[in-house]
Design a protein around this motif. Structure first.
Motif, PDB file in Angstrom:
ATOM      1  N   SER A   1       1.112  -1.053  -0.039  1.00 27.11           N
ATOM      2  CA  SER A   1       0.390  -0.648  -0.402  1.00 27.11           C
ATOM      3  C   SER A   1       0.494   1.046   0.049  1.00 27.11           C
ATOM      4  CB  SER A   1      -1.172   0.035   1.506  1.00 27.11           C
ATOM      5  OG  SER A   1      -0.439  -0.258   2.356  1.00 27.11           O
TER       6      SER A   1
ATOM      7  N   LEU B   1       0.721   6.012   0.203  1.00 26.36           N
ATOM      8  CA  LEU B   1       0.021   7.501   0.801  1.00 26.36           C
ATOM      9  C   LEU B   1       0.574   8.050  -0.710  1.00 26.36           C
ATOM     10  CD1 LEU B   1       0.267   7.385   4.337  1.00 26.36           C
ATOM     11  CD2 LEU B   1      -1.859   6.915   3.620  1.00 26.36           C
TER      12      LEU B   1
ATOM     13  N   LYS C   1      -0.048  10.802  -4.021  1.00 27.89           N
ATOM     14  CA  LYS C   1      -0.780  11.980  -4.274  1.00 27.89           C
ATOM     15  C   LYS C   1      -0.928  11.480  -6.011  1.00 27.89           C
ATOM     16  CE  LYS C   1       1.404  15.606  -4.396  1.00 27.89           C
ATOM     17  NZ  LYS C   1       1.505  15.979  -6.007  1.00 27.89           N
TER      18      LYS C   1
ATOM     19  N   LYS D   1      -2.354   9.324  10.820  1.00 24.99           N
ATOM     20  CA  LYS D   1      -1.430   9.846   9.113  1.00 24.99           C
ATOM     21  C   LYS D   1      -0.874   8.453   8.365  1.00 24.99           C
ATOM     22  CE  LYS D   1       1.949  11.721  11.419  1.00 24.99           C
ATOM     23  NZ  LYS D   1       3.142  12.653  12.136  1.00 24.99           N
ATOM     24  N   ARG D   2      -0.367   7.641   8.127  1.00 24.00           N
ATOM     25  CA  ARG D   2      -0.540   6.075   7.201  1.00 24.00           C
ATOM     26  C   ARG D   2      -1.763   5.822   6.614  1.00 24.00           C
ATOM     27  NH1 ARG D   2       3.419   7.035  10.842  1.00 24.00           N
ATOM     28  NH2 ARG D   2       5.627   7.265  10.249  1.00 24.00           N
ATOM     29  N   GLY D   3      -2.510   6.185   7.405  1.00 21.03           N
ATOM     30  CA  GLY D   3      -3.654   6.033   6.501  1.00 21.03           C
ATOM     31  C   GLY D   3      -5.023   4.827   6.966  1.00 21.03           C
ATOM     32  N   ARG D   4      -4.159   4.153   8.532  1.00 23.87           N
ATOM     33  CA  ARG D   4      -4.620   3.360   9.477  1.00 23.87           C
ATOM     34  C   ARG D   4      -5.962   3.333  10.435  1.00 23.87           C
ATOM     35  NH1 ARG D   4      -2.421   0.886   5.649  1.00 23.87           N
ATOM     36  NH2 ARG D   4      -0.257  -0.220   5.830  1.00 23.87           N
TER      37      ARG D   4
END
Length: 305
Positions: free
Chosen positions: A52, A54, A56, A205-208
């Motif tokens: 995965s 992050l 953009k 911040k890490r999408g968790r």
């Protein structure tokens, strides 16, 4: 010297007692569940990992910029093996249990049925041993992000062990799932509640997104004494968001629902343990551990036994 038999003394067999042990399967069942689709038959297992990111989207004036959107890592590994063996002998070590099972059949003693009951009991004990071994593997993944140990094997010549190594992270980056707090929670000026909030923030911040705060016994003791946690969970700020709420979850204790940095988490205390080769009791997770995690975060793959 011959033994003397005292005819004035009699020996009666008391009814047996069975010590009940709470089976601890929190990690296997809640966080790495195994379904029928996760069972395999074969010597090796091929794992595919989709990394995965992050990143953009790219801003471009015209046309398109080539970039990799999916990065697959595939490794063939030798899986760990759990091997249990047990003897069933109603004339030796299992005699007392077998006799009780016979008496349970009633006046018409059915020794065949009693023997089958004995087999079922011994098999259930082996199944619990397998569950504990699987729980150890899940705990290794949570602690180190990998399964790595020397596994015994029976060979004619060569090494007596296989190195079992399966890393669930990019080897180039290393396992980066640990958060180091400023002060150990055992210190007087530690801030456990603020530390968990910071951990939640780093994960977001890490999408968790997290569901549970899994704690060892010492970590829960430290958090429950924290003034900020007590203020939020106590009567002053009592709400549906934060409440002391006890219950059992797969052999662990659900002690509270609490909000950390805007995220409501189930606070679960886990003290489940197993007996190692030296006969010592070892907890599956460290008593000082604080783990942010969600149910069904992974899967347990297993073969036949």
């Amino acid at each position: 010297m011959a033994q003397t038999i005292d005819v004035r003394s009699t020996v009666a067999q008391a009814d047996g007692f069975s010590v009940s042990v709470n089976d601890s399967t929190l990690i296997c069942n809640r966080y790495f569940p195994t379904t029928a689709g996760d069972e395999f038959a074969g010597k090796e297992v091929l794992f595919d990992f989709d990394s995965s990111d992050l990143e953009k989207g790219a801003f471009v004036t015209s046309g398109y910029k080539d970039c990799d959107t999916v990065s697959w890592i595939a490794n063939a590994v030798v899986p760990p093996r759990v091997a249990n063996q047990e003897s069933v002998d109603p004339t030796d070590q299992d005699r007392m249990l077998f006799e009780r099972l016979c008496r349970a059949q009633g006046a018409d003693t059915n020794r065949a049925a009693a023997y089958q009951d004995l087999l079922n009991i011994k098999a259930a004990r082996l199944a619990k041993r397998t569950d504990r071994a699987r729980e150890v593997l899940g705990a290794l993944v949570l602690k180190e992000g990998k399964i790595s140990f020397d596994q015994d094997k029976n060979t004619s010549g060569g090494s007596d062990t296989d190195l079992i190594s399966c890393k669930f992270y990019d080897s180039k980056k290393g396992a980066d799932n640990h958060y180091v707090v400023a002060k150990a929670w055992s210190e007087a000026d530690a801030k456990p509640y603020d530390d968990v909030c910071a951990m939640v923030n780093e994960g977001m911040k890490r999408g968790r997104m997290y569901e549970d705060l899994l704690l060892g016994a010492n970590a829960w003791s430290a958090l429950s004494r924290d003034e900020r946690f007590m203020k939020f969970a106590g009567s002053t700020f009592h709400s549906e968001g934060m409440v002391i709420d006890f219950g059992d979850v797969e052999g662990a204790q659900h002690v509270a629902r609490a909000v950390f940095n805007g995220v409501q988490l189930n606070v679960i205390v886990y003290s489940g343990a197993y007996k190692n080769a030296a006969g010592e009791l070892v907890t599956f997770i460290d008593p000082n551990a604080a783990i942010l995690i969600s149910s069904g975060i992974g899967r347990g793959l297993q073969g036949g036994c």
